[in-house]
Design a protein around this motif. Structure first.
Motif, mmCIF file in Angstrom:
data_model
loop_
_atom_site.group_PDB
_atom_site.id
_atom_site.type_symbol
_atom_site.label_atom_id
_atom_site.label_comp_id
_atom_site.label_asym_id
_atom_site.label_seq_id
_atom_site.Cartn_x
_atom_site.Cartn_y
_atom_site.Cartn_z
ATOM 1 N N ILE A 116 0.422 -8.021 0.070
ATOM 2 C CA ILE A 116 -0.085 -6.523 0.367
ATOM 3 C C ILE A 116 0.588 -6.031 1.741
ATOM 4 O O ILE A 116 1.075 -4.814 2.049
ATOM 5 N N GLN A 117 0.531 -7.043 2.840
ATOM 6 C CA GLN A 117 1.253 -6.627 4.154
ATOM 7 C C GLN A 117 2.565 -6.210 3.685
ATOM 8 O O GLN A 117 3.288 -5.084 4.485
ATOM 9 N N GLN A 118 3.414 -6.937 3.119
ATOM 10 C CA GLN A 118 5.013 -6.703 2.602
ATOM 11 C C GLN A 118 4.969 -5.420 2.036
ATOM 12 O O GLN A 118 5.817 -4.449 2.283
ATOM 13 N N LEU A 119 4.060 -5.166 1.012
ATOM 14 C CA LEU A 119 4.069 -3.950 0.331
ATOM 15 C C LEU A 119 3.913 -2.521 1.063
ATOM 16 O O LEU A 119 4.441 -1.434 1.105
ATOM 17 N N TRP A 120 2.639 -2.644 2.123
ATOM 18 C CA TRP A 120 2.356 -1.712 2.900
ATOM 19 C C TRP A 120 3.466 -1.307 3.845
ATOM 20 O O TRP A 120 3.647 -0.143 4.125
ATOM 21 N N PHE A 121 4.166 -2.441 4.482
ATOM 22 C CA PHE A 121 5.331 -2.109 5.168
ATOM 23 C C PHE A 121 6.553 -1.376 4.430
ATOM 24 O O PHE A 121 6.877 -0.229 5.103
ATOM 25 N N TRP A 122 7.120 -1.869 3.688
ATOM 26 C CA TRP A 122 8.217 -1.449 2.945
ATOM 27 C C TRP A 122 7.792 -0.063 2.324
ATOM 28 O O TRP A 122 8.522 0.801 2.206
ATOM 29 N N GLY A 123 6.552 0.208 1.857
ATOM 30 C CA GLY A 123 6.017 1.477 1.423
ATOM 31 C C GLY A 123 6.253 2.398 2.309
ATOM 32 O O GLY A 123 6.742 3.661 2.001
ATOM 33 N N ARG A 124 5.930 2.143 3.512
ATOM 34 C CA ARG A 124 6.063 3.112 4.723
ATOM 35 C C ARG A 124 7.437 3.406 5.163
ATOM 36 O O ARG A 124 7.728 4.412 5.561
ATOM 37 N N VAL A 125 8.250 2.082 5.033
ATOM 38 C CA VAL A 125 9.625 2.502 5.061
ATOM 39 C C VAL A 125 10.250 3.639 4.345
ATOM 40 O O VAL A 125 10.997 4.492 4.485
ATOM 41 N N VAL A 126 9.727 3.632 3.097
ATOM 42 C CA VAL A 126 10.377 4.411 1.975
ATOM 43 C C VAL A 126 9.835 5.686 2.194
ATOM 44 O O VAL A 126 10.529 6.738 1.997
ATOM 45 N N TRP A 127 8.487 5.918 2.381
ATOM 46 C CA TRP A 127 7.819 7.007 3.129
ATOM 47 C C TRP A 127 8.677 7.807 4.479
ATOM 48 O O TRP A 127 8.920 8.828 4.127
ATOM 49 N N SER A 128 9.114 7.015 5.317
ATOM 50 C CA SER A 128 9.725 7.310 6.385
ATOM 51 C C SER A 128 11.292 7.831 6.192
ATOM 52 O O SER A 128 11.714 8.738 6.424
ATOM 53 N N LEU A 129 12.114 7.056 5.089
ATOM 54 C CA LEU A 129 13.226 7.626 4.666
ATOM 55 C C LEU A 129 13.183 8.993 3.925
ATOM 56 O O LEU A 129 13.984 9.603 4.194
ATOM 57 N N GLY A 130 12.270 9.027 3.119
ATOM 58 C CA GLY A 130 12.123 10.387 2.431
ATOM 59 C C GLY A 130 11.873 11.599 3.352
ATOM 60 O O GLY A 130 12.403 12.581 3.184
ATOM 61 N N ILE A 131 10.958 11.506 4.321
ATOM 62 C CA ILE A 131 10.777 12.362 5.304
ATOM 63 C C ILE A 131 12.073 12.767 6.194
ATOM 64 O O ILE A 131 12.527 13.820 6.291
#
Length: 410
Positions: free
Chosen positions: A267-282
């Motif tokens: 879950i930690q890995q998923l949570w981290f890379w999910g926010r990276v994708v979110w940040s890239l989109g922004i």
């Protein structure tokens, strides 16, 4: 370190020594040695920094006059309703918000110096003398929390500067105190008054004080509040693209990613890379909106400057700002290392030689020049990228008026 270890072992058998004056005296000596390392590689400074000659006092007097004059004309602008916040809300509210943000900025900037400079120091040495600093450093220096704090802090600096600009930046064509047009052009139209006020009062002074009084500066719950706001901003993931860039630098150098925490899993890995994708989109959407507005002539770019030149300026100056921000962190960290532990990279050694020679005067000199350069770069970047779509004009990407007004805020 050996002396500290022996003293702690001795204190286990004699608890009263923790309150003995000798305990504080050792802390004083430790901080004095740190200050000597910061100021010089081999010699104890024998002069008061910045006041060695009549020329130094003249420069201080000129700086004091310019800063005082800048504060007066900015307050006059607010009082006469010639800033955006003073016009839209109330002059009194604009003045209070302006100075509240400048005071908060002083804690944000000074707190960074303390948080970056204190990791090499054993926290147990100041647990009783500076209890709030001890708690903040216990949170901030655990694992990779310092990186998280610095990430949120940088976004916070941008947000506070943006609010200060709304409260104190002059409206187009603003006149104040009956000043001649050439003085208005220099101090108001160019933004010099705002730069001097914000940089000297809210940033440089706090950085200089915190670099010499790291423990005392953050020994307040004002810093506790600032730390947790920065941590909360980092959790949102808006800035997580920076972590991706950091990993790319490690991979390009062929080195393993350094971390003070165990590898993320599940879950930690998923949570981290999910926010990276979110940040890239922004980030991608923000760049698309800004570049589209620039080439459609809907930014505050100076008239006559080609759009492609504005785009090049944007990327070049952002790179300069990133370089200067990273250098600040690196220099504060290297300042704590003895000369023998600074490695053997030729350019790094020459940089350290330039920084720490001249009785240590070059390091604070660099910090002053760095802060002014960063502020000037941000001022130019704002002129290049600030979107200005008026009523009746076509919105960027055909968005609604409410979203376009949000874009216009910067």
């Amino acid at each position: 370190r050996r002396n500290n270890k022996r003293r702690r072992q001795h204190q286990q058998h004699h608890p009263r020594l923790r309150r003995h004056p000798f305990y504080s005296f050792n802390l004083f000596n430790l901080l004095r040695r740190i200050k000597r390392i910061i100021m010089t590689d081999s010699e104890t400074p024998t002069h008061a920094h910045g006041t060695n000659s009549a020329l130094d006092w003249i420069r201080i007097a000129v700086s004091l006059f310019l800063v005082g004059f800048s504060i007066v004309i900015v307050l006059a602008l607010i009082a006469t309703g010639n800033t955006k916040l003073a016009q839209d809300v109330h002059p009194a509210a604009a003045g209070v918000i302006l100075w509240a943000c400048i005071i908060w900025m002083s804690m944000i900037e000074g707190g960074q110096c303390s948080m970056v400079g204190l990791p090499p120091i054993d926290r147990e040495l100041y647990k009783e003398s500076h209890p709030i600093t001890y708690k903040i450093c216990s949170w901030g220096h655990k694992g990779d929390n310092l990186d998280r704090y610095l990430m949120g802090r940088q976004f916070m600096v941008i947000f506070v500067n943006f609010t200060i600009s709304l409260a104190g930046a002059p409206l187009a064509g603003a006149q104040v105190l009956g000043l001649p047009s050439w003085i208005t052009a220099i101090f108001l139209d160019s933004g010099i008054a705002m730069v001097l006020q914000n940089v000297v009062v809210g940033q440089l002074t706090s950085q200089v004080n915190a670099s010499h009084c790291m423990l005392d500066y953050i020994n307040t719950h004002f810093m506790t509040f600032t730390y947790w706001v920065a941590a909360l901003i980092e959790v949102t993931g808006v800035m997580h693209t920076s972590y991706l860039i950091r990993y790319m630098c490690y991979w390009a150098a062929g080195k393993p990613v350094e971390s003070n925490e165990p590898p993320r899993e599940g879950i930690q890995q998923l949570w981290f890379w999910g926010r990276v994708v979110w940040s890239l989109g922004i980030l991608g959407f923000a760049l698309a909106v800004t570049i589209a507005a620039l080439f459609q002539g809907k930014t505050a770019l100076w008239e006559g400057v080609p759009e492609i030149v504005g785009l090049i300026l944007f990327f070049v100056l952002m790179s300069v700002v990133g370089l200067l921000e990273g250098m600040q962190i690196a220099f504060f960290t290297v300042a704590k290392l003895p000369k023998s532990e600074r490695g053997d990279a030729p350019i790094a050694m020459k940089t350290c030689e330039c920084l720490f020679k001249n009785g240590g005067k070059n390091l604070p000199g660099f910090m002053c020049g760095r802060q002014m350069t960063v502020t000037l770069c941000f001022f130019i970047i704002a002129r290049v990228t600030t979107i200005n779509v008026g009523e009746g004009d076509e919105n960027i990407f055909g968005v609604s008026d409410s979203i376009q007004n949000f874009f216009n805020t910067g």
